[in-house]
Design a protein around this motif. Structure first.
Motif, PDB file in Angstrom:
ATOM      1  N   PRO A 259      45.181  47.469   8.534  1.00  0.00           N
ATOM      2  CA  PRO A 259      44.998  47.939   9.916  1.00  0.00           C
ATOM      3  C   PRO A 259      43.562  48.377  10.208  1.00  0.00           C
ATOM      4  O   PRO A 259      43.042  48.103  11.297  1.00  0.00           O
ATOM      5  N   LEU A 260      42.909  49.041   9.242  1.00  0.00           N
ATOM      6  CA  LEU A 260      41.540  49.501   9.466  1.00  0.00           C
ATOM      7  C   LEU A 260      40.571  48.338   9.613  1.00  0.00           C
ATOM      8  O   LEU A 260      39.734  48.329  10.530  1.00  0.00           O
ATOM      9  N   VAL A 261      40.659  47.339   8.713  1.00  0.00           N
ATOM     10  CA  VAL A 261      39.700  46.236   8.792  1.00  0.00           C
ATOM     11  C   VAL A 261      39.965  45.364  10.015  1.00  0.00           C
ATOM     12  O   VAL A 261      39.024  44.841  10.622  1.00  0.00           O
ATOM     13  N   VAL A 262      41.240  45.202  10.391  1.00  0.00           N
ATOM     14  CA  VAL A 262      41.558  44.415  11.586  1.00  0.00           C
ATOM     15  C   VAL A 262      41.029  45.117  12.831  1.00  0.00           C
ATOM     16  O   VAL A 262      40.489  44.482  13.747  1.00  0.00           O
ATOM     17  N   TRP A 263      41.147  46.443  12.861  1.00  0.00           N
ATOM     18  CA  TRP A 263      40.694  47.217  14.017  1.00  0.00           C
ATOM     19  C   TRP A 263      39.177  47.332  14.063  1.00  0.00           C
ATOM     20  O   TRP A 263      38.548  47.056  15.092  1.00  0.00           O
ATOM     21  N   LEU A 264      38.560  47.721  12.932  1.00  0.00           N
ATOM     22  CA  LEU A 264      37.121  47.977  12.921  1.00  0.00           C
ATOM     23  C   LEU A 264      36.289  46.700  12.868  1.00  0.00           C
ATOM     24  O   LEU A 264      35.256  46.599  13.526  1.00  0.00           O
ATOM     25  N   LEU A 265      36.726  45.728  12.058  1.00  0.00           N
ATOM     26  CA  LEU A 265      35.947  44.498  11.885  1.00  0.00           C
ATOM     27  C   LEU A 265      36.449  43.353  12.746  1.00  0.00           C
ATOM     28  O   LEU A 265      35.677  42.471  13.107  1.00  0.00           O
ATOM     29  N   GLY A 266      37.736  43.353  13.061  1.00  0.00           N
ATOM     30  CA  GLY A 266      38.297  42.260  13.845  1.00  0.00           C
ATOM     31  C   GLY A 266      38.442  42.563  15.318  1.00  0.00           C
ATOM     32  O   GLY A 266      38.705  41.655  16.119  1.00  0.00           O
ATOM     33  N   GLY A 267      38.316  43.842  15.694  1.00  0.00           N
ATOM     34  CA  GLY A 267      38.422  44.206  17.104  1.00  0.00           C
ATOM     35  C   GLY A 267      39.795  44.002  17.690  1.00  0.00           C
ATOM     36  O   GLY A 267      39.936  43.797  18.903  1.00  0.00           O
ATOM     37  N   MET A 268      40.838  44.089  16.869  1.00  0.00           N
ATOM     38  CA  MET A 268      42.205  43.877  17.346  1.00  0.00           C
ATOM     39  C   MET A 268      43.049  45.097  17.028  1.00  0.00           C
ATOM     40  O   MET A 268      42.871  45.751  15.991  1.00  0.00           O
ATOM     41  N   SER A 269      43.977  45.421  17.902  1.00  0.00           N
ATOM     42  CA  SER A 269      44.894  46.528  17.668  1.00  0.00           C
ATOM     43  C   SER A 269      45.788  46.217  16.457  1.00  0.00           C
ATOM     44  O   SER A 269      46.388  45.134  16.381  1.00  0.00           O
ATOM     45  N   PRO A 270      45.891  47.125  15.483  1.00  0.00           N
ATOM     46  CA  PRO A 270      46.773  46.892  14.337  1.00  0.00           C
ATOM     47  C   PRO A 270      48.220  46.642  14.752  1.00  0.00           C
ATOM     48  O   PRO A 270      48.919  45.847  14.116  1.00  0.00           O
ATOM     49  N   VAL A 271      48.673  47.311  15.821  1.00  0.00           N
ATOM     50  CA  VAL A 271      50.043  47.100  16.295  1.00  0.00           C
ATOM     51  C   VAL A 271      50.217  45.665  16.769  1.00  0.00           C
ATOM     52  O   VAL A 271      51.204  44.987  16.436  1.00  0.00           O
ATOM     53  N   ALA A 272      49.247  45.166  17.543  1.00  0.00           N
ATOM     54  CA  ALA A 272      49.316  43.780  18.014  1.00  0.00           C
ATOM     55  C   ALA A 272      49.234  42.804  16.850  1.00  0.00           C
ATOM     56  O   ALA A 272      49.922  41.769  16.837  1.00  0.00           O
ATOM     57  N   PHE A 273      48.413  43.140  15.853  1.00  0.00           N
ATOM     58  CA  PHE A 273      48.270  42.259  14.695  1.00  0.00           C
ATOM     59  C   PHE A 273      49.588  42.141  13.947  1.00  0.00           C
ATOM     60  O   PHE A 273      50.067  41.023  13.678  1.00  0.00           O
TER      61      PHE A 273
END
Length: 443
Positions: A259-273
């Motif tokens: 969740p952290l890398v998706v949010w911080l590096l990917g710019g996507m909400s972890p919930v949506a991911f």
């Protein structure tokens, strides 16, 4: 994991049966007769011990060709680095970074919770001496200390064939990495044919490992009989602690790191991911096969996560062989657990070596049933832990296989999300077409 069958049953069920039979027989002997009865000693020395050793030696025999060919092909499948540009570079660097985080979490959990500690030192030492007879005495022949400069210097082999002959795995893997990069940079009809030859070596090696793994149920029964006859009920307590630590480390990586890398590096909400990757996660867990889930991953990347199609296909197909966070974490946890079980204190330098080999081994692990087994056995020998100890974990490996395959597949989608940020299909318009479906990475 492919459902290899023998006698009408899937291989993992036969391995579980072998585990239960060996464990039950060993516990019966330990509780009723003791491990020092003459005929028990003869049986373990002349029947069950040699059978387990033959199985391990067959696996050791394939370590060098397996890791070399898998690592070269994994790097070479990155495609034309010049055309792929930053997408290929980000894929490679993020693969190393996230796999490194996974291994650090696993090693940290084992060091913190000590699941293998508390075994009677006399019993552990007894099995340790038995294990040294069947494994290479690498630790006895190695220097007792090494400087950091010497460590990095030794990573670069002056003669790769000498390194292979001396079972110096890390220098061989470094050579394989550079060889794969060279194949990418020197694209020509000749190098394409060379890559096909190495691909053929990889396929032959996997076929042979598939053949040898069919001996696993018998070998597991023999290895578990030896272990249970010596350690008794204490073995079950340590095994439960091992599973708990391994699953806990995977859960931290899944629900904290991703969740952290998706949010911080990917710019996507972890919930949506996680909402978008539910389907491939379920398929990965239920089948323990990345091959079965790759189609679902591609569809989720395009339809649910809305990632650029060509970039998603490139990252996911490469990640199916090179981005194995769960496998790397599992290997690190297993090696340190078994070291603790046998009372072997690994130095910080040795643990760093374990971490590096696990990261590289995650790239080179074959997608066959128990495909991480040769890598785990090789690392055990490198750090002086009896390779027979792998019999401890094979009986519960099916469940752990399901967990780490889910972590692997989710990691591929997280990596695709990060790499896709700021990219579009146009950025790869001159690149090669996506690679064909990669082999399963259930290992």
């Amino acid at each position: 994991m492919t459902q290899t069958k023998r006698g009408g049953l899937p291989l993992h069920w036969l391995m579980l049966i072998g585990f239960v039979v060996g464990l039950g027989a060993g516990l019966f002997v330990n509780l009723t007769l003791g491990s020092d009865v003459a005929w028990v000693e003869w049986l373990t020395a002349n029947v069950t011990g040699p059978i387990g050793q033959i199985f391990l030696r067959l696996l050791f025999m394939m370590v060098i060709p397996l890791l070399f060919s898998a690592l070269v092909i994994g790097v070479a499948e990155m495609g034309d680095l010049a055309s792929l540009g930053r997408a290929g570079l980000k894929t490679l660097l993020l693969t190393i970074l996230i796999s490194g985080i996974a291994v650090v979490i696993g090693l940290g959990m084992v060091n913190l919770l000590q699941p293998g500690r508390g075994v009677d030192p006399a019993l552990a030492q007894s099995l340790l001496e038995q294990g040294r007879a069947g494994a290479a005495n690498i630790v006895e022949n190695a220097p007792t200390s090494i400087s950091l400069g010497d460590f990095f210097l030794d990573l670069v082999p002056s003669n790769v064939f000498t390194a292979a002959a001396e079972n110096a795995i890390l220098p061989v893997m470094v050579f394989a990495l550079f060889f794969g990069i060279g194949l990418v940079m020197a694209k020509s009809p000749a190098t394409d044919r060379l890559q096909e030859v190495i691909q053929g070596l990889f396929e032959v090696t996997m076929k042979l490992i598939n053949l040898f793994i069919k001996l696993a149920p018998l070998a597991i029964a023999c290895l578990m009989f030896n272990l249970a006859a010596l350690f008794g009920v204490e073995l079950l307590i340590r095994l439960a602690a091992y599973v708990g630590v391994a699953v806990g480390a995977m859960a931290i990586h899944m629900f904290v790191v991703y969740p952290l890398v998706v949010w911080l590096l990917g710019g996507m909400s972890p919930v949506a991911f996680f909402r978008g990757v539910r389907e491939p996660m379920i398929v990965a867990f239920s089948t323990a096969s990345s091959n079965a889930s790759l189609t679902f991953s591609l569809r989720a990347a395009e339809e649910q996560l809305h990632l650029p199609r060509k970039i998603a296909r490139f990252v996911l197909t490469v990640g199916a062989t090179a981005n194995q966070n769960g496998t790397a974490l599992f290997e690190g946890v297993t090696v340190l657990f078994l070291a603790q079980f046998f009372g072997i204190d690994l130095t910080l330098t040795q643990q760093v070596v374990v971490m590096l080999v696990c990261i590289l081994g995650g790239v080179g692990t074959a997608g066959v049933p128990a495909g991480s087994l040769p890598v785990v056995a090789m690392i055990l020998v490198m750090v002086g832990v009896p390779a027979e100890g792998i019999g401890l974990i094979l009986g519960v490996d099916r469940f752990l296989d399901m967990c780490r395959t889910t972590l692997n597949v989710t990691g591929d989608l997280a990596l695709a999300t990060i790499v896709s940020r700021g990219e579009s299909d146009d950025s790869l318009q001159d690149g090669p077409d996506p690679a064909p479906l990669a082999p399963a990475k259930s290992a």
